[in-house]
Motif scaffolding. Structure first.
Motif, PDB file in Angstrom:
ATOM      1  N   PHE A 127      -0.436  10.041 -27.710  1.00 14.16           N
ATOM      2  CA  PHE A 127      -0.849  11.233 -28.215  1.00 14.16           C
ATOM      3  C   PHE A 127      -1.158  12.278 -27.564  1.00 14.16           C
ATOM      4  O   PHE A 127      -1.015  13.217 -27.310  1.00 14.16           O
ATOM      5  N   LEU A 128      -2.459  11.907 -27.346  1.00 18.12           N
ATOM      6  CA  LEU A 128      -2.927  12.779 -26.267  1.00 18.12           C
ATOM      7  C   LEU A 128      -2.859  13.276 -24.510  1.00 18.12           C
ATOM      8  O   LEU A 128      -2.668  14.070 -23.750  1.00 18.12           O
ATOM      9  N   TYR A 129      -2.020  11.909 -24.329  1.00 20.14           N
ATOM     10  CA  TYR A 129      -1.380  11.898 -22.922  1.00 20.14           C
ATOM     11  C   TYR A 129      -0.733  13.877 -23.004  1.00 20.14           C
ATOM     12  O   TYR A 129      -0.024  14.217 -21.674  1.00 20.14           O
ATOM     13  N   GLU A 130       0.105  12.816 -24.661  1.00 20.42           N
ATOM     14  CA  GLU A 130       1.310  14.316 -24.891  1.00 20.42           C
ATOM     15  C   GLU A 130       0.718  15.753 -24.704  1.00 20.42           C
ATOM     16  O   GLU A 130       0.814  16.991 -24.110  1.00 20.42           O
ATOM     17  N   LYS A 131      -0.653  15.618 -25.720  1.00 20.16           N
ATOM     18  CA  LYS A 131      -0.971  17.385 -26.250  1.00 20.16           C
ATOM     19  C   LYS A 131      -1.889  17.677 -24.979  1.00 20.16           C
ATOM     20  O   LYS A 131      -1.825  18.887 -24.853  1.00 20.16           O
ATOM     21  N   ALA A 132      -2.392  16.685 -23.978  1.00 24.20           N
ATOM     22  CA  ALA A 132      -3.626  17.525 -23.481  1.00 24.20           C
ATOM     23  C   ALA A 132      -3.044  17.501 -22.446  1.00 24.20           C
ATOM     24  O   ALA A 132      -1.884  17.216 -22.167  1.00 24.20           O
ATOM     25  N   GLN A 133      -3.401  18.555 -21.226  1.00 24.85           N
ATOM     26  CA  GLN A 133      -3.211  18.798 -19.870  1.00 24.85           C
ATOM     27  C   GLN A 133      -4.352  17.897 -18.949  1.00 24.85           C
ATOM     28  O   GLN A 133      -5.281  16.987 -19.077  1.00 24.85           O
ATOM     29  N   VAL A 134      -3.369  16.376 -18.788  1.00 23.01           N
ATOM     30  CA  VAL A 134      -3.712  15.327 -17.811  1.00 23.01           C
ATOM     31  C   VAL A 134      -3.626  15.748 -16.097  1.00 23.01           C
ATOM     32  O   VAL A 134      -2.684  15.425 -15.524  1.00 23.01           O
ATOM     33  N   GLU A 135      -4.862  15.579 -15.128  1.00 19.92           N
ATOM     34  CA  GLU A 135      -4.496  16.120 -13.993  1.00 19.92           C
ATOM     35  C   GLU A 135      -5.437  15.120 -13.390  1.00 19.92           C
ATOM     36  O   GLU A 135      -6.090  14.020 -13.439  1.00 19.92           O
ATOM     37  N   LYS A 136      -4.926  14.251 -12.048  1.00 18.17           N
ATOM     38  CA  LYS A 136      -5.201  13.518 -10.801  1.00 18.17           C
ATOM     39  C   LYS A 136      -5.904  14.689 -10.356  1.00 18.17           C
ATOM     40  O   LYS A 136      -6.027  15.403  -9.638  1.00 18.17           O
ATOM     41  N   ILE A 137      -7.211  14.178  -9.872  1.00 10.00           N
ATOM     42  CA  ILE A 137      -8.245  14.804  -8.780  1.00 10.00           C
ATOM     43  C   ILE A 137      -8.523  13.903  -7.969  1.00 10.00           C
ATOM     44  O   ILE A 137      -8.666  13.049  -8.506  1.00 10.00           O
ATOM     45  N   ASP A 138      -9.093  14.234  -6.495  1.00  9.01           N
ATOM     46  CA  ASP A 138      -8.912  12.920  -5.414  1.00  9.01           C
ATOM     47  C   ASP A 138      -7.618  11.510  -5.549  1.00  9.01           C
ATOM     48  O   ASP A 138      -8.852  10.997  -5.533  1.00  9.01           O
ATOM     49  N   GLY A 139      -7.092  11.968  -6.154  1.00  8.53           N
ATOM     50  CA  GLY A 139      -5.930  10.899  -5.808  1.00  8.53           C
ATOM     51  C   GLY A 139      -6.069  10.375  -7.521  1.00  8.53           C
ATOM     52  O   GLY A 139      -5.343   9.432  -8.290  1.00  8.53           O
ATOM     53  N   PHE A 140      -7.514   9.154  -7.801  1.00  7.81           N
ATOM     54  CA  PHE A 140      -7.489   9.167  -8.769  1.00  7.81           C
ATOM     55  C   PHE A 140      -8.832   9.446  -9.870  1.00  7.81           C
ATOM     56  O   PHE A 140      -8.712   8.425 -10.743  1.00  7.81           O
ATOM     57  N   GLY A 141      -9.946  10.226  -9.911  1.00 11.20           N
ATOM     58  CA  GLY A 141      -9.658  11.182 -10.657  1.00 11.20           C
ATOM     59  C   GLY A 141      -9.072  11.811 -11.898  1.00 11.20           C
ATOM     60  O   GLY A 141      -8.188  11.547 -11.595  1.00 11.20           O
TER      61      GLY A 141
END
Length: 573
Positions: A127-141
């Motif tokens: 649910f969090l992954y659906e509702k929030a914006q999820v970004e990968k920074i520097d490959g794995f941040g």
């Protein structure tokens, strides 16, 4: 940016970025003098005495602004097992990071377990992954953004890191349960495994608290971000790139407050002592190598490179840094609180505090291993190497000296201390001196303090220099008051003793470093604090690392209240 300077330290000589060091040399009267110039990332700080709390008992319980699931988090056994299972699953994924782990672009295979962890977290918090914006920074941040309804309010950031220190292979048989088993002993309420304490507990706590709030229908006015670095244990750049990404989006000084790993809530005889960390010591690794001519061991010189290095090591250990207790060190406030309310029962310390005799207090603290490094720079000789064959003279020998820089000191002063001894040995054995900065710099870029001689040279490599952190405010700080009031309410729940429980809040100092070092430019309100109940035998970074289910649940309960409390009670004034 203001002219931040650590307590008693001289101001830096220039602004060239936090990790760049320049060395200059002054020669005179036959003696070699060095001036090592540090260029550091300068930020706003509050190093005045008024920033320190004066009464750790003066906080009342803050009524939760949103309270739908607090009892469920604290008292539902099935819920507790569900979050223990989530932590155990994360622990089973060996996201080890080494000092010289190649970057994701250099060797993606070295990061395969981080991708596995990302997939696992998405499966556990859909649910969090659906509702929030999820970004990968520097490959794995990882950066999660839960957008608030009022974009003019400064966002709140919660931090942790995904990586764990490696398990020494020779110690695996010494573990009660395998280090990546995530084994839970229900009779002891103990979760075993690397990362249970440092710091996957906080990864799960942050995600669980936020997703629970989402599921319960809480809609924040203030944007909430969760930042997970991927190489904190190696002082890497992952968190710095996340911080830069946030600054590019929101600008400098754009964040309301940051909470990261650090202080917890200790319990003694039914009394609770919370220690939000308001600053952390500085850092410097000095890798010192002696190069000398080789040859056959049957015709050795008076001193091989190993012998010369050994002489230097002995002198360094004979010359520890001086202790200095000053009023604006948050560790002094911690000790005052602990003495006043019985967590430290030391008559000598109590007597010296009552007299406010800080000089004699420093002398007394210098005899107490558990306390002295809160007030002085430490030096630890951690790695040594040299020689490859019994009948071949060693052409080089190396020692790594790890320094955690005291609040009254600076990187410059630490370098001067090291250089004093290196220069002494260079004169004694007629050796040259070169200074390099950073892991990737080559000798061509070295600062030559003294040219190499026929006998050889010292090469000093300076790694990860960091000044002591600015102080985060306490007295008169709305951010501090919300942290404190939320903590008091958490530990006055019936699980911890109810309304009669005694809960004290004191600022504290960390002798280690966190990823917050990369976030100084975003806010002065940085607190290294999870709100979780401390377990005193976690064995972080060693055999049988473990933590309790109660610690996990208490941290979730704190965060579940803290986010809505900031939303309801905070202003950006």
């Amino acid at each position: 940016m203001s002219d931040y300077s650590p307590i008693g330290g001289s101001k830096p000589h220039g602004l060239f970025g936090r990790r760049r060091l320049l060395a200059t040399v002054v020669l005179g009267a036959g003696a070699l003098l060095s001036a090592l110039i540090l260029a550091v990332h300068i930020v706003n700080s509050s190093n005045d005495k008024g920033s320190i709390c004066s009464d750790c008992a003066g906080f009342k319980s803050l009524s939760p602004a949103f309270n739908k699931s607090l009892d469920h988090i604290l008292y539902n056994k099935d819920y507790k097992m569900s979050v223990i299972d989530k932590l155990a699953g994360a622990v089973k994924i060996p996201t080890e990071i080494f000092d010289f782990t190649p970057s994701p672009s250099e060797n993606p295979e070295a990061w395969v377990h981080f991708q596995e962890l990302h997939e696992y977290l998405e499966s556990q918090f859909p649910f969090l992954y659906e509702k929030a914006q999820v970004e990968k920074i520097d490959g794995f941040g990882l950066l999660f953004t839960w957008q608030g309804s009022k974009p003019d309010l400064k966002p709140l950031i919660l931090m942790a890191h995904q990586d764990v220190v490696p398990v020494e292979p020779s110690t695996i048989d010494m573990w009660t349960h395998p280090p990546f088993s995530g084994f839970y002993n229900s009779s002891e309420d103990l979760i075993y495994g690397r990362g249970t304490a440092d710091i996957k507990q906080l990864v799960i706590s942050h995600l669980e608290a936020v997703e629970r709030l989402m599921l319960d229908g809480f809609n924040p006015q203030r944007t909430v971000m969760i930042s997970f670095g991927c190489d904190e244990e190696a002082s890497g750049s992952c968190a710095a790139k996340i911080a830069q990404h946030i600054e590019n989006r929101y600008g400098p000084n754009s964040i309301y407050a940051i909470l990261d790993e650090g202080g917890q809530v200790g319990e003694m005889d039914g009394v609770y002592f919370a220690e939000p960390v308001t600053s952390e010591k500085g850092y410097l690794d000095a890798e010192i190598t002696v190069f000398t001519p080789g040859g056959h061991s049957s015709v050795p010189p008076d001193h091989t490179s190993i012998g010369i290095l050994g002489d230097l090591i002995v002198d360094l250990e004979k010359d520890p840094y001086d202790i200095l207790v000053e009023e604006n060190n948050p560790a002094l406030e911690t000790i005052k609180c602990f003495v006043k309310f019985g967590a430290i029962r030391d008559q000598e310390i109590a007597k010296l505090l009552s007299k406010n005799d800080l000089k004699k207090l420093g002398t007394a603290l210098d005899d107490r291993l558990a306390l002295k490094y809160l007030f002085k720079t430490s030096q630890a000789l951690d790695i040594v190497s040299g020689g490859i064959k019994a009948n071949a003279l060693p052409e080089s020998a190396t020692v790594l000296v790890n320094n955690r820089i005291g609040m009254h000191s600076s990187v410059n002063k630490t370098l001067e201390h090291i250089m004093k001894h290196v220069q002494s040995k260079a004169e004694l054995y007629d050796l040259g001196i070169k200074v390099l900065t950073g892991r990737s710099s080559k000798e061509e870029a070295a600062e030559v303090i003294k040219p190499a001689t026929k006998n050889g040279r010292f090469v000093i490599r300076l790694l990860d220099p960091l000044e002591p952190a600015p102080f985060s405010p306490t007295n008169g700080s709305q951010v501090w008051d919300i942290i404190s009031g939320t903590t008091v309410n958490t530990y006055k729940q019936k699980l911890f003793g109810g309304e009669d429980a005694k809960v004290y809040i004191t600022p504290a100092l960390s002798t280690g470093n966190t990823d917050t070092k990369s976030f100084w430019n975003l806010t002065r309100n940085i607190y290294r604090y999870s709100g979780s109940l401390q377990y005193n035998a976690t064995n972080e970074h060693t055999v049988d690392e473990k933590n309790t289910g109660l610690s996990l649940v208490s941290g979730i309960a704190f965060m579940y209240q803290y986010i809505p409390n900031v939303d309801a009670y905070a202003t950006d004034a």
